[in-house]
Design a protein around this motif. Structure first.
Motif, short mmCIF file in Angstrom:
data_model
loop_
_atom_site.label_atom_id
_atom_site.label_comp_id
_atom_site.label_asym_id
_atom_site.label_seq_id
_atom_site.Cartn_x
_atom_site.Cartn_y
_atom_site.Cartn_z
N GLU A 161 -0.70 -5.13 -8.63
CA GLU A 161 0.66 -4.88 -8.14
C GLU A 161 0.91 -3.38 -7.99
N CYS A 178 -1.35 -1.07 -7.45
CA CYS A 178 -2.15 -0.61 -6.31
C CYS A 178 -1.47 -0.94 -4.99
N PHE A 179 -0.88 -2.14 -4.93
CA PHE A 179 -0.18 -2.56 -3.71
C PHE A 179 1.01 -1.64 -3.44
N SER A 180 1.75 -1.32 -4.49
CA SER A 180 2.90 -0.43 -4.35
C SER A 180 2.48 0.97 -3.93
N ARG A 192 -0.24 1.80 -2.37
CA ARG A 192 -0.76 1.74 -1.01
C ARG A 192 0.38 1.85 0.01
N GLY A 193 1.49 1.17 -0.28
CA GLY A 193 2.64 1.26 0.61
C GLY A 193 3.19 2.67 0.67
N LYS A 194 3.28 3.33 -0.48
CA LYS A 194 3.77 4.71 -0.51
C LYS A 194 2.83 5.65 0.23
N ILE A 238 0.85 4.85 2.74
CA ILE A 238 1.00 4.61 4.18
C ILE A 238 2.22 5.33 4.71
N ASP A 239 3.33 5.26 3.97
CA ASP A 239 4.57 5.95 4.40
C ASP A 239 4.35 7.45 4.47
N SER A 242 1.52 9.02 4.87
CA SER A 242 0.61 9.31 5.97
C SER A 242 1.33 9.31 7.30
N GLU A 243 2.22 8.33 7.50
CA GLU A 243 2.98 8.26 8.74
C GLU A 243 3.85 9.50 8.93
#
Length: 206
Positions: free
Chosen positions: A69, A71-73, A75-77, A79-80, A82-83
């Motif tokens: 969980e 790692c999933f959180s 990963r989302g941060k 990605i944001d 990086s964008e």
């Protein structure tokens, strides 16, 4: 096979897997002393996992779930972040004709996304390179509405690379140094300016 007088002679039996096979079921199993060796291996693996996760041996599954969980959180941060980085880099290139970016630590997918972001801000060609662990570079080059096939062949030949893609977007890798890459694109820009000047002179004469 080997026959026994009593089933107790077999000892422990452990079924490792059961899968459907044709009209029946295929079982993978072990028996006797092999079961004890297998259980010792599993116990040692679980002990090592519990140490790594700072969890009791009977709570490793819950610890792994919490880690997944987290790692999933994260990963989302990531990605944001990086964008936002891609958009920030693209804004710096606003209005430039052709863009060359050499950045460290980008995965091939990030190189592609950064190239695509910059293409939304500049009318010409955008090339992004990032160094691999072995010293080579992976790249992405795009030109919306353009045809990069001849350019890709020339670049891969000069920079000892390989790659390809669609007419307007190519990806690959080169075995060249940063200075060689910058020189190639600088020479290419000079050639383009010279060609543009020649076309302008020809139009003036007409």
């Amino acid at each position: 096979g080997t026959h026994v007088v009593r089933t107790g002679e077999i000892g422990m039996v452990r079924i490792l897997s059961a899968v459907k096979f044709h009209d029946g079921v295929r079982l993978e199993m072990i028996a006797g002393g092999r079961v004890l060796s297998y259980l010792r291996l599993i116990d040692e693996q679980n002990r090592r996992i519990s140490v790594k996760l700072s969890a009791k041996p009977d709570q490793t599954a819950q610890a792994v779930e919490r880690l997944a969980e987290e790692c999933f959180s994260l990963r989302g941060k990531l990605i944001d972040a990086s964008e936002r980085y891609f958009l920030s880099e693209a804004e710096k290139c606003e209005g430039e004709e052709n863009v060359l970016l050499i950045r460290e630590g980008l995965e091939p997918e990030s190189v592609r996304k950064l190239t695509d972001a910059v293409l939304g801000r500049c009318p010409g060609r955008c090339a992004v390179f990032s160094r691999n662990a072995d010293g080579s570079f992976h790249y992405a080059v795009g030109h919306r509405g353009g045809d990069l096939r001849a350019f890709a062949r020339q670049m891969n030949d000069v920079l000892h690379g390989r790659g390809g893609g669609k007419p307007g977007f190519i990806q690959g890798s080169v075995r060249a140094g940063e200075e060689e890459i910058r020189t190639f694109f600088a020479d290419g820009a000079a050639d383009q300016r010279e060609s543009a000047a020649m076309r302008h002179d020809a139009q003036q004469r007409v």
